[in-house]
Design a protein around this motif. Structure first.
Motif, short mmCIF file in Angstrom:
data_model
loop_
_atom_site.label_atom_id
_atom_site.label_comp_id
_atom_site.label_asym_id
_atom_site.label_seq_id
_atom_site.Cartn_x
_atom_site.Cartn_y
_atom_site.Cartn_z
N PRO A 50 0.86 -1.16 -0.51
CA PRO A 50 -0.19 -0.35 -0.13
C PRO A 50 0.38 1.06 0.16
CG PRO A 50 -0.33 -1.90 1.87
CD PRO A 50 0.68 -2.18 1.09
N LEU A 51 0.58 1.98 -0.34
CA LEU A 51 0.74 3.25 -0.67
C LEU A 51 0.27 4.76 0.09
CD1 LEU A 51 1.62 3.85 -4.42
CD2 LEU A 51 3.63 2.84 -2.85
N LEU A 52 1.18 5.59 0.63
CA LEU A 52 0.27 6.58 1.81
C LEU A 52 1.08 7.55 0.56
CD1 LEU A 52 -0.90 8.57 3.63
CD2 LEU A 52 0.48 8.55 5.37
N VAL A 53 0.21 8.61 0.12
CA VAL A 53 0.72 9.35 -1.06
C VAL A 53 0.83 11.41 -0.26
CG1 VAL A 53 1.31 10.43 -2.97
CG2 VAL A 53 0.83 8.07 -2.74
N ARG A 54 1.97 12.09 -0.25
CA ARG A 54 1.79 13.18 -0.06
C ARG A 54 1.99 13.77 -0.89
NH1 ARG A 54 5.99 14.45 4.54
NH2 ARG A 54 5.15 16.07 5.06
N VAL A 55 1.38 15.10 -1.24
CA VAL A 55 1.18 15.91 -2.74
C VAL A 55 1.38 17.11 -2.10
CG1 VAL A 55 0.10 16.40 -4.37
CG2 VAL A 55 -0.35 13.96 -3.56
N ARG A 56 2.59 17.84 -2.43
CA ARG A 56 2.58 18.89 -1.81
C ARG A 56 1.57 19.59 -2.97
NH1 ARG A 56 3.08 23.81 -0.85
NH2 ARG A 56 4.43 24.78 0.14
N GLN A 57 0.69 20.93 -2.31
CA GLN A 57 -0.50 21.20 -2.56
C GLN A 57 -0.91 22.18 -1.46
OE1 GLN A 57 -3.72 19.33 -3.36
NE2 GLN A 57 -4.56 20.01 -5.23
N ASP A 58 -1.44 23.15 -2.13
CA ASP A 58 -2.03 24.64 -1.04
C ASP A 58 -3.19 24.23 -0.44
OD1 ASP A 58 1.12 25.61 -1.09
OD2 ASP A 58 0.45 27.06 -2.83
N ARG A 59 -3.98 24.10 -1.45
CA ARG A 59 -5.17 24.37 -1.28
C ARG A 59 -6.59 22.53 -1.09
NH1 ARG A 59 -7.49 23.63 -6.24
NH2 ARG A 59 -6.70 24.22 -7.78
N ALA A 60 -7.16 22.55 -0.48
CA ALA A 60 -7.48 21.31 -0.36
C ALA A 60 -8.79 20.71 -2.42
CB ALA A 60 -8.74 21.08 -0.04
N PRO A 61 -7.84 19.99 -2.48
CA PRO A 61 -8.14 19.69 -3.93
C PRO A 61 -9.76 19.46 -3.53
CG PRO A 61 -7.38 17.49 -2.94
CD PRO A 61 -7.19 18.25 -2.47
N GLU A 62 -10.96 19.65 -5.12
CA GLU A 62 -12.03 19.46 -5.06
C GLU A 62 -12.68 18.21 -4.66
OE1 GLU A 62 -14.35 21.85 -8.04
OE2 GLU A 62 -12.68 22.92 -7.47
N SER A 63 -11.96 17.37 -5.72
CA SER A 63 -11.85 15.52 -5.93
C SER A 63 -10.46 14.79 -5.96
CB SER A 63 -13.09 15.11 -6.69
OG SER A 63 -12.28 15.51 -7.76
N VAL A 64 -10.53 13.30 -5.63
CA VAL A 64 -9.13 12.83 -5.35
C VAL A 64 -10.15 11.43 -6.71
CG1 VAL A 64 -7.55 11.31 -4.84
CG2 VAL A 64 -8.04 13.19 -4.11
N MET A 65 -9.16 11.46 -7.86
CA MET A 65 -9.73 9.86 -8.67
C MET A 65 -8.98 8.89 -9.05
SD MET A 65 -13.32 11.40 -9.80
CE MET A 65 -13.86 10.33 -11.30
N VAL A 66 -9.06 7.68 -8.49
CA VAL A 66 -8.16 6.68 -8.18
C VAL A 66 -9.13 5.47 -9.21
CG1 VAL A 66 -7.06 4.99 -7.02
CG2 VAL A 66 -7.57 7.51 -5.47
N ASN A 67 -7.98 6.04 -10.64
CA ASN A 67 -8.38 4.77 -11.64
C ASN A 67 -9.73 5.20 -12.13
OD1 ASN A 67 -5.72 3.51 -11.67
ND2 ASN A 67 -6.77 1.70 -10.48
N GLY A 68 -10.21 6.36 -12.16
CA GLY A 68 -11.66 6.82 -12.84
C GLY A 68 -12.42 6.86 -11.83
N ALA A 69 -12.78 6.33 -10.68
CA ALA A 69 -13.23 6.24 -9.65
C ALA A 69 -13.93 7.01 -8.10
CB ALA A 69 -13.79 4.94 -8.89
N ALA A 70 -14.51 8.05 -8.06
CA ALA A 70 -13.46 9.15 -6.97
C ALA A 70 -13.81 8.36 -5.52
CB ALA A 70 -15.08 9.82 -6.80
#
Length: 108
Positions: A50-70
């Motif tokens: 399994p992965l825990l990915v920390r993405v540098r981003q100033d604001r919260a994303p509106e959504s996160v899609m993984v393999n095309g699914a929310a």
């Protein structure tokens, strides 16, 4: 250690695609990261953990899609095991928990 022996990745997207190989005793995996038109995309291929990915981003994303699914927003809990994401504005990072799998394509 994180549940299930998860790998922790720190991702800082650039405007060009960056690809690198993760060397791990459980087997190598490939990660590709890019940012275009305000969207951040990355894919992880071949991770047997399994992965825990920390993405540098100033604001919260509106959504996160993984393999095309929310992917659901989950409680801020680094040691959890439920796939999902949360944003920490103080850091500022978006954290994404991914299950082990052949290919995980993520857009946020």
């Amino acid at each position: 250690p994180l549940p299930g022996g998860a790998l922790v990745l720190l991702v800082t997207p650039a405007d060009t695609t960056t690809t690198f190989t993760l060397h791990d005793v459980a087997g190598d995996a490939t990660l590709a990261v890019s940012r275009t038109a305000g969207a951040i995309t990355f894919s992880a291929t071949g991770s047997s953990r399994p992965l825990l990915v920390r993405v540098r981003q100033d604001r919260a994303p509106e959504s996160v899609m993984v393999n095309g699914a929310a992917t659901p927003s989950v409680a801020k809990e680094v040691l959890g095991s439920t796939p999902g994401f949360w944003h920490d504005p103080a850091a500022p990072y978006t954290y994404i928990r991914l299950a082990a799998g052949a290919t995980q394509s993520v857009t946020l």
